[in-house]
Design an enzyme around this catalytic site. Sequence first.
Site, PDB file in Angstrom:
ATOM      1  CG  ASP A  51      -2.011  -1.051   1.145  1.00 53.20           C
ATOM      2  OD1 ASP A  51      -2.357  -1.448   0.019  1.00 53.20           O
ATOM      3  OD2 ASP A  51      -2.506  -1.457   2.215  1.00 53.20           O
ATOM      4  CE1 TYR A 109       4.199  -6.928   3.451  1.00 52.14           C
ATOM      5  CE2 TYR A 109       3.719  -9.277   3.513  1.00 52.14           C
ATOM      6  CZ  TYR A 109       3.664  -8.055   2.869  1.00 52.14           C
ATOM      7  OH  TYR A 109       3.064  -7.974   1.628  1.00 52.14           O
TER       8      TYR A 109
END
Length: 247
Positions: A51, A109
């Site tokens: 994003d 992540y």
Amino acid sequence: MRYFLEISYDGTAYHGWQIQNNALTVQEVLNEALSTILRQEVSTIGSGRTDKGVHALNQVVHFDVSAETKIGDLCHKLNSILPSDISANELARVQEEANARFAAVSRSYLYRIHQKKNPFLVNRSYLFHRPLNVEMMNESCEIIKRWMDFESLSKVHTDVNHFNCEIFDARWQEYNGELHFHVSANRFLRGMIRAMVGTMLLLGEGKINLDNFEAILEGRDRTKAGRSVPAHGLYLKDIIYPKDVYL
């Protein structure tokens, strides 16, 4: 011929990875650089979308070129024209059917938090002042490692067939005055990690307990979970593929 290209980027200046109308994205910049160097139209497919504001230590993309194309020292050439916030790191020839998105077996992540003001961490880590019970947050990691349905941590109205994710690893680590959340899974839902961290922060602050945390997961209701933490603390860290995709 198909190639996998590993890249890194600071996502601060971009509206995410994927090409959008009227917004600068990493994919757009990379496609233009590859097309310029290889003198043909090149379109990349990434291992996943990041994003707006999210960074990547290691994003993997695939692209196709004609058989007669001379690749040469492509990473060096790319780095000579890519902006300073994107780097090309490694190139590998892969099977023709290898897909950077669908062939991945694991994605990892990192979420970074710092608790004292630091001008060198602006846009790279989330400043969170309040004290946290890291031990309790790590106990919640044990819960999510045995969980499967993460609808309560997904953005609503997403186009997915199911909300099941297999979490391989999840842990909070104190590192050089920062808090790092490491998480790996076979797949992630949109907004899932930032909602997961936001909910764990509620736990670390003592605003909810472990039973509440588990009830949030059971409820499958995004409005009951914690807020989505800022994008700039999140990094796509690593993608793992089966060895047989590489030539």
